[in-house]
Scaffold this motif. Structure first.
Motif, short mmCIF file in Angstrom:
data_model
loop_
_atom_site.label_atom_id
_atom_site.label_comp_id
_atom_site.label_asym_id
_atom_site.label_seq_id
_atom_site.Cartn_x
_atom_site.Cartn_y
_atom_site.Cartn_z
N ILE A 42 0.86 -1.18 0.00
CA ILE A 42 0.00 0.00 0.00
C ILE A 42 0.90 1.23 0.00
O ILE A 42 1.90 1.27 0.74
N TRP A 43 0.55 2.23 -0.82
CA TRP A 43 1.27 3.50 -0.82
C TRP A 43 0.32 4.60 -0.39
O TRP A 43 -0.81 4.68 -0.86
N VAL A 44 0.79 5.46 0.49
CA VAL A 44 0.00 6.61 0.92
C VAL A 44 0.80 7.87 0.63
O VAL A 44 1.95 7.99 1.07
N SER A 45 0.22 8.77 -0.15
CA SER A 45 0.86 10.07 -0.42
C SER A 45 0.05 11.14 0.27
O SER A 45 -1.17 11.20 0.12
N GLY A 80 9.67 5.62 3.33
CA GLY A 80 9.07 6.95 3.36
C GLY A 80 9.97 7.97 2.72
O GLY A 80 11.19 7.77 2.65
N GLN A 81 9.39 9.02 2.23
CA GLN A 81 10.15 10.10 1.63
C GLN A 81 9.43 11.40 1.93
O GLN A 81 8.24 11.54 1.62
N ARG A 105 4.53 13.83 1.91
CA ARG A 105 5.05 12.55 2.37
C ARG A 105 4.53 11.46 1.45
O ARG A 105 3.36 11.46 1.10
N THR A 106 5.38 10.54 1.08
CA THR A 106 4.93 9.33 0.41
C THR A 106 5.48 8.17 1.21
O THR A 106 6.66 8.16 1.54
#
Lengths: 107, 107
Positions: A42-45, A80-81, A105-106
Motif C-alpha cells: 500500500i502507498w499513501v501520499s 518513506g520520503q 510525504r509518500t
C-alpha cells in the motif's frame, strides 16, 4: 507499507475510514494507492499544511486508534520520503499567505 | 529524479510551467516536491484518470518540448512507483462512473 497476505483490503479500509477528518487536522491531500504487481503493498501520499500539523495529527485519539487496529495486519516494512511541496496541479498552493511550505510525504 | 548540481530550481520551473495544461490531458493531481536533505532531488507525484491518459500525455508536443529542455539538466537517475488509487482526501474518487481506477505515479 506492506501488509500480511490477505489483509490489504482491510488495511485500506482503515486508512480510508479517517480520511474525511484529516482536512481539519491540516491535511491538504491524502491518496491511498495499491501496488498493481503484488497483493501486499500500500502507498499513501500525503500533503500537510506543515510538518507540525502532521506531527500533531499522530497524537489524535482517532489516529492512534486506527494505527492500533491496522498494526497487527502490517509486516512492519515501511519506506518513506519527505519533500517540500513547491507547486503543481490540484494541490494547495505553496504561495498561500501566512504559511510555510506545505509538507509532502509518500510512504 | 535527480538534477545536476545547481539546476534544481530551473528544472522545477519547467515541471511547473506545464501544470495547468495537464488537467485537460486527464491529469487529476500533479505535485512537485523537493527533497529537504539535498539540493538535487525532485519528486513528482501524479494521479491520472487512466494509464492511457498518462501515456497519451507523453506524446503531446508541449510535453516533449519540456522533457527536451529539462533533460540536459538531469543526471538520468530516476525511480518510480505506479499504484492504483483506491481513495483518500483531495483526489478524484475511484468510484466515478464510466472510468476504471485512476492511476497514481510517484517518481
Amino acid at each position: 507499507m506492506k501488509v500480511r497476505p490477505g489483509f490489504r483490503e482491510e488495511v485500506v479500509a482503515i486508512l480510508l475510514s479517517g480520511a474525511d477528518g484529516l482536512r481539519e487536522a491540516g491535511c491538504e491531500l491524502y491518496v491511498v494507492g495499491v501496488a498493481e504487481d503484488d497483493d501486499v503493498t500500500i502507498w499513501v501520499s500525503e500533503v500537510w499544511r506543515s510538518r507540525e500539523h502532521h506531527s500533531a495529527s499522530l497524537e489524535l485519539p482517532e489516529t492512534k486508534a486506527a494505527i492500533g487496529r491496522a498494526m497487527p495486519m502490517l509486516t512492519g516494512e515501511f519506506t518513506g520520503q519527505e519533500v517540500s511541496v513547491v507547486g503543481g496541479l490540484g494541490v494547495w498552493s505553496a504561495g498561500r499567505a501566512g504559511g510555510g511550505r506545505p509538507e509532502g510525504r509518500t510512504r
